[in-house]
Scaffold this active site. Sequence first.
Site, PDB file in Angstrom:
ATOM      1  N   TYR A  85     -13.895  -1.418  -3.175  1.00 48.33           N
ATOM      2  CA  TYR A  85     -12.858  -2.006  -2.282  1.00 48.33           C
ATOM      3  C   TYR A  85     -13.411  -3.498  -1.888  1.00 48.33           C
ATOM      4  O   TYR A  85     -14.665  -3.697  -1.914  1.00 48.33           O
ATOM      5  CB  TYR A  85     -12.534  -1.106  -1.097  1.00 48.33           C
ATOM      6  N   THR A 186       6.138  10.419  -2.361  1.00 45.93           N
ATOM      7  CA  THR A 186       5.684  11.722  -1.759  1.00 45.93           C
ATOM      8  C   THR A 186       4.120  11.070  -1.076  1.00 45.93           C
ATOM      9  O   THR A 186       3.840  12.059  -0.150  1.00 45.93           O
ATOM     10  CB  THR A 186       5.112  12.657  -2.809  1.00 45.93           C
ATOM     11  N   VAL A 189       2.358   6.691   2.956  1.00 45.23           N
ATOM     12  CA  VAL A 189       3.157   5.532   2.988  1.00 45.23           C
ATOM     13  C   VAL A 189       4.603   5.936   2.694  1.00 45.23           C
ATOM     14  O   VAL A 189       5.575   5.473   3.289  1.00 45.23           O
ATOM     15  CB  VAL A 189       2.568   4.374   2.301  1.00 45.23           C
ATOM     16  N   TYR A 278       1.686  -2.657  -3.195  1.00 45.61           N
ATOM     17  CA  TYR A 278       0.708  -2.391  -2.148  1.00 45.61           C
ATOM     18  C   TYR A 278      -0.572  -1.389  -2.591  1.00 45.61           C
ATOM     19  O   TYR A 278      -1.278  -1.123  -1.975  1.00 45.61           O
ATOM     20  CB  TYR A 278       1.257  -1.861  -0.734  1.00 45.61           C
ATOM     21  N   GLY A 279      -0.235  -0.980  -3.835  1.00 43.72           N
ATOM     22  CA  GLY A 279      -1.198  -0.035  -4.369  1.00 43.72           C
ATOM     23  C   GLY A 279      -1.110   0.144  -6.104  1.00 43.72           C
ATOM     24  O   GLY A 279      -0.290  -0.530  -6.478  1.00 43.72           O
ATOM     25  N   GLY A 280      -2.027   0.790  -6.718  1.00 49.17           N
ATOM     26  CA  GLY A 280      -1.875   0.900  -8.033  1.00 49.17           C
ATOM     27  C   GLY A 280      -2.593   2.151  -8.436  1.00 49.17           C
ATOM     28  O   GLY A 280      -3.561   2.380  -9.245  1.00 49.17           O
ATOM     29  N   LEU A 305      -2.740  -4.406   4.161  1.00 44.43           N
ATOM     30  CA  LEU A 305      -2.869  -4.437   5.725  1.00 44.43           C
ATOM     31  C   LEU A 305      -3.894  -5.070   6.319  1.00 44.43           C
ATOM     32  O   LEU A 305      -3.739  -5.626   7.367  1.00 44.43           O
ATOM     33  CB  LEU A 305      -2.722  -2.815   5.807  1.00 44.43           C
ATOM     34  N   LYS A 361      -3.453  15.266   3.055  1.00 43.03           N
ATOM     35  CA  LYS A 361      -4.169  14.375   3.513  1.00 43.03           C
ATOM     36  C   LYS A 361      -5.384  15.244   4.284  1.00 43.03           C
ATOM     37  O   LYS A 361      -4.937  15.859   5.135  1.00 43.03           O
ATOM     38  CB  LYS A 361      -3.917  13.250   4.448  1.00 43.03           C
TER      39      LYS A 361
END
Length: 366
Positions: A85, A186, A189, A278-280, A305, A361
């Site tokens: 990250y 799903t 987010v 916003y993601g991969g 964010l 989660k």
Amino acid sequence: MASALRLLPSTATRLHFSRRLPFSTASSLLSPPSKAVIYDQHGPPDQVLRVVDVPPVELGERDVCVKMLAAPINPSDINRVQGVYPVRPPLPAAVAGYEGVAQVHAVGPAVICPLSPGDWVIPSPPSFGTWQTYIVKPEDVWHKVRDDVPMEYAATVTVNPLTALRMLKDFVELNPGDAIVQNGATSIVGQCVIQLAKVQGIRTINIIRDRPGSEEAKEKLIQLGADEVFTESQLDVKNVKSLLGALPEPALGFNCVGGNAASLILKLLRQGGTMVTYGGMSKKPVTVSTSSFIFKDLSLRGFWLQKWMNSDKSEECRTMVDYLLGLVKEDKLKYEMELTPFSEFGMALDKALGKHGSQPKQVLRF
């Protein structure tokens, strides 16, 4: 220890406590002993993370000591431990975790914000080191939140719901009746996008993976307010927009998967539309045809964010957190989570790492 845990100075500091709650006594000068999840090097989380005992920490004059109530295991938490990250706490002895909800245990004598023992607070913007039982940090780290919602929502309100809210507001001016399209529907987010869009009168077209249980997943998203839900294979047709029926072509798309799932969003976007990545999750690149740029004039943007929150957005962030928790209270925002006792951290981590298949989660309960 990690930067979130300061060593005891040589002099003690007098504390101020509320008389109405028995969380502390006037003679207390230190935080209680704590347990924390730390790591000394980056690597596989199930190999480098360990639970350790942490000695009491002295409060400075404007410090607040909190007892953690709940904290999630987010994908970004895993990525920080792995060392992949972009922003990570310093090593060694880094305390894991980034967001969560806590209860004020004690406040220093010079604290000026209206916090009292027993109040619920979150670090806002989030800060490193939430996977521990007690935390001492300056007062400006903490934001008081309502305590009449389930603690797991207060613990998770920032990273995922706030991402959904900002993406709906920051890229395209949407009006009631407009449509957006997203993959990864799903995800937390994705679920938040559906519900927040519904509150604003925005229609949603949602793409999910082809996998066992996809029909059940579709039904859950429709119950949340999704207008259309398609698997990727259903959209593998020449005239994909014919599947939209009366829905308008979407002006905005959200991509958190990449690969073919991103290409499907580009096919559905209207002329001049915008896709925000916003993601991969698939770890596959976003591939865009030349015609998408030339003939459809599409725009590709990105959203992170943490970068947004680092842009002097502290007060705006807190205002939106309060708004989101208000929607939770009104039952207009919900998503599936599983509370797991902190004493069973190893099991929660294994579930978050996917060792037990698809799981809700994981939220640690302290």
